[in-house]
Enzyme design. Structure first.
Site, short mmCIF file in Angstrom:
data_model
loop_
_atom_site.label_atom_id
_atom_site.label_comp_id
_atom_site.label_asym_id
_atom_site.label_seq_id
_atom_site.Cartn_x
_atom_site.Cartn_y
_atom_site.Cartn_z
N ASP A 102 0.83 -1.21 0.00
CA ASP A 102 0.00 0.00 0.00
C ASP A 102 0.87 1.27 0.00
O ASP A 102 1.63 1.50 0.94
CB ASP A 102 -0.87 -0.07 1.27
N ASP A 136 -10.85 3.86 -1.02
CA ASP A 136 -11.44 2.83 -0.16
C ASP A 136 -12.97 2.80 -0.26
O ASP A 136 -13.62 3.84 -0.29
CB ASP A 136 -11.08 3.10 1.31
C1 GAL Z 1 -5.55 2.16 3.05
C2 GAL Z 1 -6.04 1.02 2.19
C3 GAL Z 1 -6.99 0.20 3.03
C4 GAL Z 1 -6.25 -0.33 4.23
C5 GAL Z 1 -5.60 0.81 5.00
C6 GAL Z 1 -4.69 0.28 6.12
O1 GAL Z 1 -4.70 2.95 2.29
O2 GAL Z 1 -6.67 1.51 1.04
O3 GAL Z 1 -7.53 -0.85 2.26
O4 GAL Z 1 -5.30 -1.27 3.81
O5 GAL Z 1 -4.84 1.63 4.16
O6 GAL Z 1 -4.08 1.29 6.87
#
Ligand code: GAL
Length: 667
Positions: free
Chosen positions: A398, A462
């Site tokens: 990520d 998200d």
């Molecule tokens: C976001 C991601 C989510 C989750 C989150 C965790 O950037 O899109 O799905 O993984 O971080 O902190």
């Protein structure tokens, strides 16, 4: 004028003066912030969504509410409101982002900001609330996704004919009440059926693990003919393990037998470098339920619930730990270590593998993950080796704080750079690790994700459990160019499922999607060949959720080996029709009643809403769907043939619901 008239006029005057209620100036930041729905993070009183001093266009505010678009809340004014004033805009903690603010009184927009961008100075609201019963506050994403949409309502106050304001209306409870769950799919037959993927792959000389998913009364015993050398099948569990040295494609005939009968299916096993995820990954991920409060116990309880509910017999395989497992510091030798919530990752992976399931993990190419835990920057190879040592099968990687390493306006090469480093690190390992990119679609990731060695890549921000999120993320797929890039081994990922009990933290709630919206969700993800990662606490799944996730005919559409992504062939106000080509020459067709969500008032549940009564007749000609000749039509949710059709489909579709059919040329 005679005396009596003068007297009565005086009385009326005195009476109305005494009736004129005193008004009070009341600040909304004193109400319960947990009733505000923000698409990301938790709304805060007198702070921005990230917890900083409220600041818009260089001006700071002591009072107000920080939210993250899409955000909404509602007040029951009961006609006691006189005026509302506020200053609104995007908080200076973000330098990009765009939003639109709305105030809606009894379903009518009474104030709207127009497009507000980061760095704009605050806009002033000063409106009359006369006669309004319900007042709704909405911030939308400015039609460009929710990234950086930190939306502040500063100095938000109301002149009110009472000394206390009521609490915000609990929209979640209202939504749950408006949604009755109904079951469409019959229980699996007692006779055996082999389900899920018809193709699976693995790199040569790396551990192979595949459980043949099958339903029917227990016990079921399994056999396999023509297994490639190096693999063995456990007859009691249907789990195939081993290593194959020789590259190639093997067609294995698998059989499942129980007291009621026998089922046979060809399973294609492809052995080749990086031949992974040849159908969209199916499994579970901890984020949409537990957020950062995930722990080994919670993962294990979902593993056990997955097995107890028999979801593994329908193809659900991956158990993925998202953010929140990492320790605060690395070991002296630089190795990443787990925090106290994960006492023994290898023990967990051994357990998961013994059941024929696989284990996933999460990291970021930056110094920190989005949740503020340690990322992999400058430790990529070491981390990949640690994952392999632990027996990890899947990595979600990520972007998060990598934004600070990349230039201000990243070019394509900048977007690719960190993903290449981890790709190369993963390839060096002695086991296959599915590589899932998460960077929200930046730089049209679908055009180069495959080159990164990735099997899937997030195409959006998200998701959350609201219709507008589902609508913009799911149906929005038709408006970008990603469709053509979906193929076996490479998948567009519109984010995880929001069914069952979700919460993004320790406290969970029932998904706010209605039952019809949840049928829409799973149908659409199947049509899109989207990875399906269940985002709920599996140990709390109710009968409805289990039923929704175990329809093998629907799953067959998702797992179809052509790997095509459906196309939208009809879009009219209030409905859409999507068509996906399937391997056997038939087509999966979704007729969706999208109910025209685009009005600001549609984001809220109003008292008199009879949402479910808005059924629509949707008609789609065979010509529009690229079909000709007589067709057999089968309702996939009900697993029931609807008969032969000659030139069009015409179906009654519930509000925000779907009729999902398979259309096969008649013989
Ligand atoms: C976001 C991601 C989510 C989750 C989150 C965790 O950037 O899109 O799905 O993984 O971080 O902190």
């Amino acid at each position: 004028m005679n005396k009596t008239i003068i007297l009565s006029l005086l009385t009326v005057g005195l009476f109305s003066a005494s009736c004129q209620q005193k008004t009070h100036t009341l600040y909304l930041d004193e109400l319960d912030m947990s009733k505000i729905e923000s698409q990301w993070g938790k709304s805060k009183a007198n702070k921005s969504i990230d917890g900083a001093t409220l600041t818009i266009g260089g001006k700071t505010f002591e009072r107000g509410i920080g939210t993250h678009a899409t955000s909404k809340f509602m007040l029951n004014l009961d006609k006691k409101g006189v005026r509302l004033s506020a200053q609104v805009g995007i908080d200076d903690e973000k330098t990009t982002g765009s939003v639109e603010f709305y105030l809606i009184g009894d379903k009518k927009v009474i104030w709207e900001s127009g497009l507000v961008k980061a760095n704009d100075s605050a806009k002033t609201i000063d409106v009359s609330l006369k006669g309004i019963k319900k007042l709704a506050f909405l911030v939308t994403d400015g039609k460009d996704g929710i990234d950086s949409d930190h939306a502040d309502w500063c100095d938000l106050k109301i002149e009110y004919k009472d000394s206390v304001l009521p609490e915000f209306v609990d929209q979640k409870a209202a939504a749950a009440a408006a949604s009755e769950k109904f079951i469409l799919t019959p229980k699996p037959a007692e006779t055996p059926r082999i389900n899920g993927a018809k193709i699976t792959g693995c790199s040569p000389n790396k551990p192979f693990l595949f459980k043949v998913p099958a339903t029917g009364v227990a016990p079921i015993t399994f056999t396999a003919e023509n297994l490639p050398e190096g693999l063995t099948l456990d007859a009691a569990t249907g789990i195939i393990t081993g290593k194959v040295a020789k590259e190639g494609e093997y067609t294995v005939k698998v059989t499942a037998t129980n007291a009621k009968g026998t089922a046979t299916r060809d399973l294609r096993i492809v052995i080749g470098e990086g031949k992974l995820a040849l159908t969209p990954p199916m499994g579970w991920n901890s984020w949409n339920c537990w957020g950062l409060s995930v722990s080994e116990d919670k993962v294990k309880s979902s593993v056990d619930a997955m097995l107890a509910a028999g979801l593994n017999n329908h193809g659900w395989t991956y158990m993925n730990i998202d953010d929140g497992w990492e320790a605060k510091e690395r070991a002296k030798n630089g190795e990443i270590v787990c925090n106290e919530k994960f006492p023994d990752m290898k023990r967990l992976s051994d357990y998961v593998h013994s059941k024929g399931l696989k284990l996933g993990i999460y990291s970021s190419p930056g110094t920190l993950t989005c949740g503020g835990y340690l990322g992999s920057l400058k430790h990529e190879e070491q981390d990949a080796a640690t994952y392999a040592k632990w027996g990890i099968d899947y990595l979600k990687y990520d972007w998060c704080s990598y934004g600070q390493e990349a230039p201000q306006n990243p070019q394509l090469a900048d977007y690719k750079k960190p993903y290449i480093v981890m790709r190369d690190a993963l390839r060096k390992q002695s086991r296959d690790i599915v590589y899932s990119l998460c960077q929200y679609g930046m730089g049209n990731v679908w055009e180069w994700g495959a080159e990164m060695g990735a099997q899937l890549w997030r195409t959006t921000g998200d998701i959350n459990d609201s219709w507008q999120s589902l609508y913009s993320i799911g149906f929005g797929r038709a408006t970008n160019s990603s469709t053509e890039y979906s193929k076996p081994g490479n998948w567009n990922d519109p984010d995880m499922l929001v069914v069952g009990k979700v919460g993004w933290g320790p406290s969970l709630h029932d998904s706010r999607l209605t039952a019809d919206e949840q049928y829409t969700h799973i149908s659409l993800w199947s049509l899109l060949s989207a990875p399906m990662l269940i985002g709920c606490d599996m140990s709390q799944m109710d009968e409805f959720t289990i039923n929704l996730l175990t329809n093998d005919e629907v799953i067959d559409v998702n797992q179809d080996i052509l790997g095509k992504q459906a196309k939208r062939v009809i879009m009219e106000s209030g409905y859409e029709v999507w068509v996906k080509d399937l391997e056997d020459g038939s087509k999966a067709v979704g007729l969706f009643n999208t109910g025209g969500v685009k009005e600001a008032a549609d984001y809220f549940i109003w008292d008199d809403q009879a949402a479910t009564s808005n059924t629509l007749t949707i008609s789609a000609t065979f010509e529009a769907m690229g079909i000709s000749g007589k067709q057999v039509v089968r309702d996939l949710w009900r697993q029931k043939d609807l008969g032969e059709y000659t030139d069009k489909l015409e179906m009654e579709v519930p509000y925000h619901g779907v009729v999902f059919v398979k259309v096969t040329p008649s013989k």
